[in-house]
Design a protein around this motif. Structure first.
Motif, PDB file in Angstrom:
ATOM      1  N   LEU A  15      44.922 -52.652 -14.004  1.00 20.37           N
ATOM      2  CA  LEU A  15      44.414 -51.224 -14.441  1.00 20.37           C
ATOM      3  C   LEU A  15      45.071 -49.943 -13.861  1.00 20.37           C
ATOM      4  CD1 LEU A  15      42.142 -49.945 -15.985  1.00 20.37           C
ATOM      5  CD2 LEU A  15      40.553 -50.208 -14.158  1.00 20.37           C
ATOM      6  N   LEU A  16      45.146 -50.141 -12.250  1.00 21.72           N
ATOM      7  CA  LEU A  16      45.790 -48.842 -11.939  1.00 21.72           C
ATOM      8  C   LEU A  16      47.351 -48.714 -12.355  1.00 21.72           C
ATOM      9  CD1 LEU A  16      44.661 -49.143  -8.214  1.00 21.72           C
ATOM     10  CD2 LEU A  16      43.865 -47.748  -9.896  1.00 21.72           C
ATOM     11  N   LEU A  17      48.057 -49.870 -12.703  1.00 27.69           N
ATOM     12  CA  LEU A  17      49.272 -49.570 -13.113  1.00 27.69           C
ATOM     13  C   LEU A  17      49.413 -49.057 -14.576  1.00 27.69           C
ATOM     14  CD1 LEU A  17      50.929 -52.767 -11.550  1.00 27.69           C
ATOM     15  CD2 LEU A  17      51.373 -50.490 -11.072  1.00 27.69           C
ATOM     16  N   ALA A  18      48.196 -49.424 -15.250  1.00 26.15           N
ATOM     17  CA  ALA A  18      48.200 -48.930 -16.662  1.00 26.15           C
ATOM     18  C   ALA A  18      47.671 -47.548 -16.720  1.00 26.15           C
ATOM     19  CB  ALA A  18      47.255 -49.584 -17.351  1.00 26.15           C
ATOM     20  N   LEU A  19      47.378 -47.078 -15.735  1.00 25.37           N
ATOM     21  CA  LEU A  19      46.790 -45.690 -15.557  1.00 25.37           C
ATOM     22  C   LEU A  19      48.088 -44.855 -15.027  1.00 25.37           C
ATOM     23  CD1 LEU A  19      43.261 -45.876 -14.282  1.00 25.37           C
ATOM     24  CD2 LEU A  19      43.783 -45.317 -16.610  1.00 25.37           C
ATOM     25  N   LEU A  20      49.078 -45.397 -14.402  1.00 26.44           N
ATOM     26  CA  LEU A  20      50.116 -44.753 -14.053  1.00 26.44           C
ATOM     27  C   LEU A  20      51.051 -43.584 -14.831  1.00 26.44           C
ATOM     28  CD1 LEU A  20      52.031 -44.196 -11.334  1.00 26.44           C
ATOM     29  CD2 LEU A  20      53.326 -46.181 -12.328  1.00 26.44           C
ATOM     30  N   PRO A  21      51.145 -44.076 -16.150  1.00 29.23           N
ATOM     31  CA  PRO A  21      51.936 -43.062 -16.889  1.00 29.23           C
ATOM     32  C   PRO A  21      50.876 -41.622 -16.910  1.00 29.23           C
ATOM     33  CG  PRO A  21      51.980 -45.066 -18.032  1.00 29.23           C
ATOM     34  CD  PRO A  21      51.041 -45.123 -17.001  1.00 29.23           C
ATOM     35  N   LEU A  22      49.809 -41.602 -16.735  1.00 32.29           N
ATOM     36  CA  LEU A  22      48.906 -40.708 -17.047  1.00 32.29           C
ATOM     37  C   LEU A  22      49.529 -39.416 -15.851  1.00 32.29           C
ATOM     38  CD1 LEU A  22      45.290 -41.930 -17.547  1.00 32.29           C
ATOM     39  CD2 LEU A  22      47.031 -41.398 -19.283  1.00 32.29           C
ATOM     40  N   SER A  23      50.096 -39.984 -14.757  1.00 31.04           N
ATOM     41  CA  SER A  23      50.435 -38.972 -13.929  1.00 31.04           C
ATOM     42  C   SER A  23      51.444 -37.873 -14.176  1.00 31.04           C
ATOM     43  CB  SER A  23      50.963 -39.630 -12.622  1.00 31.04           C
ATOM     44  OG  SER A  23      52.151 -40.522 -13.039  1.00 31.04           O
ATOM     45  N   GLY A  24      52.037 -38.216 -15.370  1.00 27.97           N
ATOM     46  CA  GLY A  24      53.171 -37.510 -15.965  1.00 27.97           C
ATOM     47  C   GLY A  24      54.467 -37.611 -15.575  1.00 27.97           C
ATOM     48  N   SER A  25      54.672 -38.372 -14.336  1.00 26.47           N
ATOM     49  CA  SER A  25      55.998 -38.587 -13.574  1.00 26.47           C
ATOM     50  C   SER A  25      56.893 -39.789 -14.042  1.00 26.47           C
ATOM     51  CB  SER A  25      55.596 -38.917 -12.289  1.00 26.47           C
ATOM     52  OG  SER A  25      56.646 -39.284 -11.347  1.00 26.47           O
ATOM     53  N   ARG A  26      57.783 -39.310 -14.723  1.00 28.99           N
ATOM     54  CA  ARG A  26      58.706 -40.244 -15.304  1.00 28.99           C
ATOM     55  C   ARG A  26      59.252 -41.141 -14.150  1.00 28.99           C
ATOM     56  NH1 ARG A  26      63.318 -40.456 -20.053  1.00 28.99           N
ATOM     57  NH2 ARG A  26      64.078 -42.475 -19.555  1.00 28.99           N
ATOM     58  N   TYR A  27      59.554 -40.479 -13.035  1.00 31.34           N
ATOM     59  CA  TYR A  27      60.120 -41.173 -12.001  1.00 31.34           C
ATOM     60  C   TYR A  27      59.459 -42.271 -11.543  1.00 31.34           C
ATOM     61  CZ  TYR A  27      62.277 -41.840  -7.316  1.00 31.34           C
ATOM     62  OH  TYR A  27      62.757 -42.695  -6.240  1.00 31.34           O
ATOM     63  N   ALA A  28      58.032 -41.971 -11.466  1.00 31.35           N
ATOM     64  CA  ALA A  28      57.126 -43.256 -10.875  1.00 31.35           C
ATOM     65  C   ALA A  28      57.180 -44.136 -11.933  1.00 31.35           C
ATOM     66  CB  ALA A  28      55.682 -42.421 -10.737  1.00 31.35           C
ATOM     67  N   VAL A  29      57.226 -44.035 -13.451  1.00 33.64           N
ATOM     68  CA  VAL A  29      56.976 -44.885 -14.367  1.00 33.64           C
ATOM     69  C   VAL A  29      58.268 -45.834 -14.191  1.00 33.64           C
ATOM     70  CG1 VAL A  29      56.870 -45.416 -16.598  1.00 33.64           C
ATOM     71  CG2 VAL A  29      55.585 -43.519 -15.765  1.00 33.64           C
ATOM     72  N   ASP A  30      59.310 -45.135 -14.023  1.00 33.86           N
ATOM     73  CA  ASP A  30      60.657 -45.928 -14.236  1.00 33.86           C
ATOM     74  C   ASP A  30      60.711 -46.699 -12.714  1.00 33.86           C
ATOM     75  OD1 ASP A  30      61.306 -44.926 -16.445  1.00 33.86           O
ATOM     76  OD2 ASP A  30      62.806 -43.346 -15.776  1.00 33.86           O
ATOM     77  N   LEU A  31      60.159 -46.100 -11.751  1.00 35.04           N
ATOM     78  CA  LEU A  31      60.425 -47.047 -10.485  1.00 35.04           C
ATOM     79  C   LEU A  31      59.261 -48.115 -10.314  1.00 35.04           C
ATOM     80  CD1 LEU A  31      61.637 -46.790  -7.656  1.00 35.04           C
ATOM     81  CD2 LEU A  31      59.603 -45.420  -6.798  1.00 35.04           C
ATOM     82  N   ALA A  32      58.052 -47.938 -11.263  1.00 31.83           N
ATOM     83  CA  ALA A  32      57.003 -49.075 -11.253  1.00 31.83           C
ATOM     84  C   ALA A  32      57.542 -50.065 -12.009  1.00 31.83           C
ATOM     85  CB  ALA A  32      55.928 -48.641 -11.525  1.00 31.83           C
ATOM     86  N   THR A  33      58.414 -49.945 -13.137  1.00 26.83           N
ATOM     87  CA  THR A  33      59.045 -50.792 -14.286  1.00 26.83           C
ATOM     88  C   THR A  33      59.889 -51.672 -13.435  1.00 26.83           C
ATOM     89  OG1 THR A  33      58.738 -49.274 -15.952  1.00 26.83           O
ATOM     90  CG2 THR A  33      60.112 -51.020 -16.324  1.00 26.83           C
ATOM     91  N   GLU A  34      60.785 -51.066 -12.471  1.00 23.17           N
ATOM     92  CA  GLU A  34      61.684 -51.933 -11.701  1.00 23.17           C
ATOM     93  C   GLU A  34      61.039 -52.793 -10.849  1.00 23.17           C
ATOM     94  OE1 GLU A  34      64.648 -49.018 -10.132  1.00 23.17           O
ATOM     95  OE2 GLU A  34      65.989 -49.707 -12.024  1.00 23.17           O
ATOM     96  N   VAL A  35      59.975 -52.167 -10.193  1.00 24.04           N
ATOM     97  CA  VAL A  35      59.320 -53.069  -9.191  1.00 24.04           C
ATOM     98  C   VAL A  35      58.644 -54.283  -9.733  1.00 24.04           C
ATOM     99  CG1 VAL A  35      57.449 -53.084  -7.746  1.00 24.04           C
ATOM    100  CG2 VAL A  35      58.963 -51.280  -7.537  1.00 24.04           C
ATOM    101  N   LEU A  36      58.153 -53.993 -11.006  1.00 21.29           N
ATOM    102  CA  LEU A  36      57.560 -55.214 -11.674  1.00 21.29           C
ATOM    103  C   LEU A  36      58.454 -56.284 -12.174  1.00 21.29           C
ATOM    104  CD1 LEU A  36      55.215 -53.163 -14.170  1.00 21.29           C
ATOM    105  CD2 LEU A  36      54.482 -54.742 -12.381  1.00 21.29           C
ATOM    106  N   ILE A  37      59.664 -55.823 -12.444  1.00 14.87           N
ATOM    107  CA  ILE A  37      60.689 -56.887 -13.016  1.00 14.87           C
ATOM    108  C   ILE A  37      61.125 -57.637 -11.678  1.00 14.87           C
ATOM    109  CG2 ILE A  37      62.971 -57.008 -13.747  1.00 14.87           C
ATOM    110  CD1 ILE A  37      62.691 -54.731 -15.516  1.00 14.87           C
ATOM    111  N   TYR A  38      61.479 -57.018 -10.614  1.00 12.50           N
ATOM    112  CA  TYR A  38      61.726 -57.624  -9.253  1.00 12.50           C
ATOM    113  C   TYR A  38      60.839 -58.494  -8.689  1.00 12.50           C
ATOM    114  CZ  TYR A  38      66.364 -55.752  -8.863  1.00 12.50           C
ATOM    115  OH  TYR A  38      67.771 -55.108  -9.434  1.00 12.50           O
TER     116      TYR A  38
END
Length: 313
Positions: A15-38
């Motif tokens: 749920l917290l990850l799903a709310l991450l895009p609401l922060s408006g930070s593309r950098y945080a979203v991209d970083l979270a995407t890579e972390v999820l994959i790894y």
């Protein structure tokens, strides 16, 4: 009760990850995407390391196969994602089954070196088969459906796929199959005496690990819009191996924390200094000398220490 707490904690994290895009930070979203994959990549490797006790130096092979296969099917053959992704995962699993058939006949360092040999064979094919893989130029320009072209859409897609993959691995590792793997890891001779086909169990674990490694590779390739021969090289296998060791090999969630910690540390270190290999060497020293059980082991020791202090008071 522990399972209920795990489910609640997992739901909160998703749920917290799903709310991450609401922060408006593309950098945080991209970083979270890579972390999820790894994180998924590290969890897949831990099926071999943590549950069967074998060290693999060639897990990047299935990561690369999944990534290249999905990229080629999407771009070269214009297959839909609903077919390309499952086909790539199945192909990675089939190759893992073929390789594992030979690797599980060996143990310890011989097993590890044979996995490395097969992985370098995959790297060689990716390097030489330039008309298909792009060779050392890489396979770029991967086509994605319009709904995944935006970084937020792809983040939610990755979150859903990784969550499903982690849930599937949880069920597999905590089933009778997973418990049998632990028995094989702890004492293969005794497991064999009670009727367990230890070689077949290790082979099945190897196949499962390669399948989910291929899924992580497919997500990686689509996220970066390209696959490169470096993704099949032994350094990629070493990188994910360190993630598993850093998190803790005898814990299911340990590799998730290890993947997040190592990837975030690498990202932030590279922003300030070019000496990431030096930092990585220091991390290895700390793991070997101070944290043999990884971050999960450190947390367990800290919890035990606090409990002992409360007991004395």
């Amino acid at each position: 009760m522990p399972q209920r707490r795990t489910l609640v904690a997992s739901a909160i994290v998703v749920l917290l990850l799903a709310l991450l895009p609401l922060s408006g930070s593309r950098y945080a979203v991209d970083l979270a995407t890579e972390v999820l994959i790894y994180a998924l990549f590290a969890l897949s490797l831990n099926v071999v390391i943590g549950f069967t006790g074998n060290i693999s130096f060639g897990h990047a092979a299935y990561f690369a196969i999944g990534g290249y296969a999905c990229a080629i099917l999407l771009t070269t053959y214009d297959w839909p994602l609903a077919v390309s992704l499952p086909a790539a995962v199945v192909l990675a699993g089939l190759v893992a089954a073929a390789v594992g058939y030979f690797c599980v006949r060996l143990t310890q360092i011989y097993f590890a070196m044979l996995t490395l040999a097969f992985a370098m064979l995959v790297w060689g094919v990716a390097f030489k088969w330039k008309e298909v893989t792009g060779g050392d130029d890489g396979f770029t320009g991967i086509k994605l459906p319009a709904m995944l072209a935006h970084h937020v859409g792809y983040f939610y897609f990755t979150l859903a796929v990784v969550a499903a993959g982690v849930a599937a691995l949880w069920v597999i590792c905590h089933s009778a199959f997973g418990l049998t793997l632990v028995a094989v890891r702890e004492n293969a001779v005794r497991a064999g005496f009670i009727g367990v086909d230890t070689r077949r169990m290790r082979w099945a674990a190897f196949t499962v690990a390669g399948t989910f490694g291929g899924l992580a590779g497919a997500l990686f390739g689509m996220y970066h819009r390209g696959m490169y021969i470096e993704n099949a090289f032994w350094t990629e296998s070493a990188n994910v191996l360190i993630m598993v060791l850093l998190g803790g090999i005898y814990s299911f969630v340990g590799p998730i924390f290890g993947a997040a910690a190592l990837h975030l540390l690498q990202t932030f270190t590279n922003q300030y200094t070019p000496y990431w290999p030096t930092v990585l060497g220091l991390i290895l020293l700390v793991i070997v000398l101070v944290l043999p059980d990884g971050l999960i082991g450190l947390a367990a020791r800290f919890k035990a220490h606090r409990g002992a202090r409360r007991g004395r008071t």
